[in-house]
Structure formats: structure tokens, C-alpha cells
Design an enzyme around this catalytic site. Structure first.
Site, mmCIF file in Angstrom:
data_model
loop_
_atom_site.group_PDB
_atom_site.id
_atom_site.type_symbol
_atom_site.label_atom_id
_atom_site.label_comp_id
_atom_site.label_asym_id
_atom_site.label_seq_id
_atom_site.Cartn_x
_atom_site.Cartn_y
_atom_site.Cartn_z
ATOM 1 N N THR A 25 12.137 -7.315 -10.398
ATOM 2 C CA THR A 25 11.660 -8.827 -10.507
ATOM 3 C C THR A 25 10.338 -9.068 -9.787
ATOM 4 O OG1 THR A 25 14.031 -9.753 -10.953
ATOM 5 C CG2 THR A 25 12.419 -11.147 -10.231
ATOM 6 N N GLN A 48 -7.910 -0.558 3.182
ATOM 7 C CA GLN A 48 -8.934 -0.855 4.078
ATOM 8 C C GLN A 48 -10.033 -1.339 3.582
ATOM 9 O OE1 GLN A 48 -8.132 -1.733 7.120
ATOM 10 N NE2 GLN A 48 -6.102 -0.858 7.262
ATOM 11 N N CYS A 60 1.777 2.787 12.445
ATOM 12 C CA CYS A 60 2.749 3.444 12.111
ATOM 13 C C CYS A 60 3.096 4.602 13.185
ATOM 14 C CB CYS A 60 2.641 4.260 10.566
ATOM 15 S SG CYS A 60 1.841 3.056 9.585
ATOM 16 N N ASN A 118 -8.469 3.809 8.182
ATOM 17 C CA ASN A 118 -7.668 2.989 8.787
ATOM 18 C C ASN A 118 -7.713 3.167 10.340
ATOM 19 O OD1 ASN A 118 -5.830 4.759 7.764
ATOM 20 N ND2 ASN A 118 -4.256 3.961 9.281
ATOM 21 N N GLY A 167 0.863 -1.126 -0.188
ATOM 22 C CA GLY A 167 0.062 -0.153 0.059
ATOM 23 C C GLY A 167 0.775 1.117 -0.091
ATOM 24 N N THR A 168 1.906 1.128 0.663
ATOM 25 C CA THR A 168 2.886 2.313 0.919
ATOM 26 C C THR A 168 3.307 2.751 -0.360
ATOM 27 O OG1 THR A 168 3.293 2.051 2.993
ATOM 28 C CG2 THR A 168 4.848 3.407 1.848
ATOM 29 N N HIS A 204 -1.694 -7.906 2.576
ATOM 30 C CA HIS A 204 -1.651 -8.172 4.206
ATOM 31 C C HIS A 204 -2.682 -7.706 5.048
ATOM 32 C CE1 HIS A 204 0.426 -4.844 6.471
ATOM 33 N NE2 HIS A 204 0.626 -4.346 5.147
HETATM 34 C C1 LIG Z 1 -1.722 -0.368 5.824
HETATM 35 C C2 LIG Z 1 -2.174 0.749 4.946
HETATM 36 C C3 LIG Z 1 -1.437 1.252 3.937
HETATM 37 C C4 LIG Z 1 0.067 0.756 3.853
HETATM 38 O O1 LIG Z 1 0.160 -0.352 3.293
HETATM 39 P P1 LIG Z 1 1.343 -1.526 3.537
HETATM 40 O O2 LIG Z 1 1.139 -2.607 2.682
HETATM 41 O O3 LIG Z 1 1.449 -1.812 4.905
HETATM 42 O O4 LIG Z 1 2.599 -0.526 2.902
HETATM 43 C C5 LIG Z 1 -1.827 2.483 3.228
HETATM 44 N N1 LIG Z 1 -2.999 2.874 3.597
HETATM 45 C C6 LIG Z 1 -3.817 2.407 4.461
HETATM 46 C C7 LIG Z 1 -5.126 3.026 4.700
HETATM 47 C C8 LIG Z 1 -3.435 1.283 5.264
HETATM 48 O O5 LIG Z 1 -4.410 0.899 6.434
#
Ligand SMILES: *Cc1c(COP(=O)(O)O)cnc(C)c1O
Length: 385
Positions: free
Chosen positions: A238, A180, A326, A152, A71-72, A202
Site C-alpha cells: 500500500t 546525495q 551507518c 555521502n 534509498g536503501t 529525508h
Molecule cells: C542515506 C543514503 C542512502 C540510504 O537512504 P535511506 O533512505 O536512508 O535508506 C543510500 N545512499 C546514499 C548515498 C545515502 O546517503
């Protein structure tokens, strides 16, 4: 000791079926999906059918999915990539004050390194962005709007369709962080009308370190990670084949079970909240009463520090969080609760309980037995009381 995991918005346990689907790609099927030989082609096949599963689950075609490390990265890629590709059009971005750090910090990067101006839209007391303020904030040089699907920390769901209509009318790209939302609420990128959409495996019982960015056909984006000709030259590196296969399996199962899971979670969280409200005074639910994720309860326990609650819950095997993973660890109040105008004496005692499909009624019973005495004990000791 009992262990009741109520921190699913931070991460979720990997499903057994997901692990099983991934296993061959850690051993026998180790090919590089870019290799021309048969080993590579077997990996390529697994990647492409995974891409199709994910594309179908979000109402689009496989080619619109770009795999990332999570997500990041998807948020960084969408925001910086669109900004860089449109420098000659303008340097103004609109987002909200309650976004995930991956979005907020990407916007800060644009401000600091590329001279962008960013509007951080306020939210109401339920955490919903103000659509009138959004309309008023649009300028000739606005290139991107980035507003999350669901928050989140509090679970509030944003009016994404309305926002995409406003964006489209003004010819502005619209990105949503739906990390989310995926697996919890139906996500159809066509119906939502979004141009870019971030996902992470995840958060829906898939593996860590794999995610995706949906990008509508025809959008020009500047690659964020340069390298080989992977992902149609949009993202070098990759491919994480086991991760991609696991991601698709997680999406497939979550999508198949989505309504049943949603009902289960909404029943559990209702019981949990009602039970606590019956036992304890001065507790408040943060977030929208209806437009919310069914799994997320952000509750303020007045007169107590969130950190001491967490530690005492942990001693009883109840695993929750003070907000986002975080920023917890810092004693700073949550930027989300601040933006909603929750007063500091209430926000300091806020705990996020985020449930998952594997939670049971017994877990709720256990929490309802253990939590009220902890809260009463801490309140007796509290100088704030
Ligand atoms: C967890 C989360 C992210 C980050 O995702 P990662 O795969 O952990 O880098 C981004 N946005 C929201 C809303 C999240 O809950």
C-alpha cells in the site's frame, strides 16, 4: 545551549511546508490509493501529481518513477532486480569501493547467494573512480554497473556522463545512487544517460521512509517486494501517501531553490574551512577539490581520534559525524577513506561536517570559536602528537 546541526548527509530536518502538505493525508484524506471509491481516488490523485512533480524535477515522465521505502530499498531493488532479470545474460556486476552500504551489501548478496562476481573499482586520492579500470573490467557477462552520483562521506561527484557512455556502448545497464545529489545538484536522468537512479526524501528535508527508483522505459526488472498490483506490479505494498506527498513537496522546493542554496552552502563551507585552516595546523580536506557537493566537508584533524572530537563537539552543541551514520559507532576506519589511500594516522581523526540550507553565518562563527580550542586541547593530551 546552542545546537548547530551539521549532519545533513545523515538526515535533514523536515521543512515546515512539507509537513503542512503531508498533514491532510494523515487525517481526513486517509484513503488507500488503490481503492476504487472517491476516498481512494483522492489519494490516488495526490500520488499521481506527486509522481509528476518528481518526474519533472529529474527530467523524465511520471511513469518512470517507482516509489519505495527509501534509498536503501531503491539500491537493493535496482541491483538485485536487474541481476535477477538477467541471469541468463551473465553474473558479473561492476561497482566502486566507495559506494554506500546499501549498494555494497546488495552486491555481496549477489556474490554469496547467486554466484555473481563483483568488481569493486578503485578510486584515486580524491575519491574518483578510474574510467580506464572501468573499461578494462567490462566482460561479456557484465550485466550492471552501479556507481554513485555523489559520495555521502566526502562529497566527491563521479563522472556519471562518461560512465553512462561506456555502459551504453557495451550494452550494460547503469544504475546510480543519487541519494546525495537530489536537491543539491541538478539531476537530469536523460542528460546523465542513466538507466536506473535511486533517491530518498529525508536527505532533502522530506520525510523518512520514502524514496524512489527511476527506471528507464522498457527495462525488465524482477520485482523485489512481491504483493499486490501496486506500482505497475513492480513493487507491492500500500502506498505511503503522506510520505509521497511530502517527498514531492521537498523535491519541488529544493529544485526551485537549487542554485541559491548551492551558492549559500558553498559560501558557508568555504568560510568554515578557511577559518579552521587559519587557526589550526595539520588539517586536511578529504575528497575532490572542485567536483564535490558544496555542503560536505570531510576534514582530517591529525593526531586526534574522530570519536573524541565528536563527543567534545557534541558538548558544545555542534553535531557532526565521523563518516556515514551507518558505520559510525564502530571504530573501524571508513571504507571510503581507506579506498582513497588516506593513511590510518590521518583518517582516524576525520569528521564529516555536512551543512543544510538552514545553516547561517552565525553557525560558522560559533564553530570557528569553539572548534579550534577543542582541537588544541585534545592534541595536547594526545600520545600521537
Ligand atoms: C542515506 C543514503 C542512502 C540510504 O537512504 P535511506 O533512505 O536512508 O535508506 C543510500 N545512499 C546514499 C548515498 C545515502 O546517503
Amino acid at each position: 545551549m546552542k545546537e548547530i546541526y551539521l549532519d545533513h548527509n545523515a538526515t535533514t530536518p523536515l521543512r515546515k511546508e512539507v509537513l503542512e502538505a503531508m498533514m491532510p493525508y494523515f487525517s481526513d484524506e486517509y484513503g488507500n490509493a488503490s481503492s476504487v471509491h472517491s476516498k481512494g481516488q483522492a489519494a490516488r490523485k495526490a500520488v499521481e501529481s506527486s509522481r509528476e512533480i518528481i518526474g519533472k524535477a529529474i527530467g523524465t515522465e511520471a511513469v518512470d518513477i517507482i516509489f519505495t521505502s527509501g534509498g536503501t530499498e531503491s539500491d537493493n531493488f535496482a541491483i538485485k532486480g536487474i541481476a535477477l532479470a538477467n541471469l541468463n545474460k551473465g553474473r558479473h556486476v561492476i561497482t566502486s569501493a566507495i559506494e554506500h552500504m546499501a549498494v555494497l551489501e546488495s552486491c555481496r548478496f549477489l556474490e554469496q547467494e547467486l554466484g555473481f562476481e563483483v568488481t569493486y573499482l578503485p578510486v584515486d586520492r580524491y575519491g574518483v573512480v578510474d574510467l580506464n579500470r572501468l573499461k578494462e573490467s567490462i566482460r561479456k557477462d557484465t550485466v550492471l554497473i552501479s556507481i554513485m552520483f555523489a559520495n555521502n562521506e566526502i562529497g566527491t561527484i563521479q563522472p556519471i556522463r562518461e560512465i553512462s557512455r561506456i555502459a551504453k556502448k557495451n550494452g550494460i545497464y547503469f544504475h546510480t545512487d543519487a541519494v546525495q545529489g537530489l536537491g543539491k545538484k541538478p539531476i537530469d536522468v536523460e542528460e546523465l544517460g542513466v538507466d536506473l537512479c535511486s533517491f530518498s526524501a529525508h536527505k532533502l528535508n522530506g520525510p523518512k521512509g520514502i524514496g524512489a527508483l527511476y527506471m528507464r522505459k522498457g527495462i525488465e526488472i524482477t520485482p523485489y517486494q512481491n504483493g499486490g498490483h501496486h506500482e505497475r506490479k513492480k513493487r507491492g505494498g500500500t502506498l505511503n501517501v503522506p510520505g509521497i506527498v511530502g517527498f514531492a513537496k521537498a523535491v519541488e522546493i529544493a529544485t526551485r531553490d537549487i542554485y541559491r542554496t548551492d551558492e549559500h552552502l558553498s559560501r558557508l563551507t568555504k568560510r568554515f574551512l578557511n577559518g579552521l585552516q587559519k587557526e589550526l595546523k595539520e588539517i586536511y580536506l578529504n575528497g575532490h577539490p572542485k567536483d564535490r557537493l558544496s555542503n560536505t566537508l570531510n576534514i582530517s584533524f591529525r593526531y586526534i581520534e574522530g570519536e573524541s572530537l565528536l563527543l567534545n563537539f557534541d558538548l558544545k552543541g555542534i553535531l557532526a559525524s565521523t563518516g556515514s551514520a551507518c558505520t559510525s559507532g564502530s571504530l573501524e576506519p571508513s571504507h571510503v577513506l581507506i579506498a582513497m589511500g588516506v593513511p590510518p594516522d590521518i583518517s582516524q581523526g576525520s569528521i564529516r561536517f555536512s551543512f543544510g540550507y538552514e545553516n547561517r553565518d552565525e553557525d560558522v562563527d560559533y564553530c570557528l570559536r569553539e572548534i579550534p580550542p577543542i582541537v588544541r586541547k585534545l592534541r595536547e593530551m594526545s600520545p600521537l602528537c
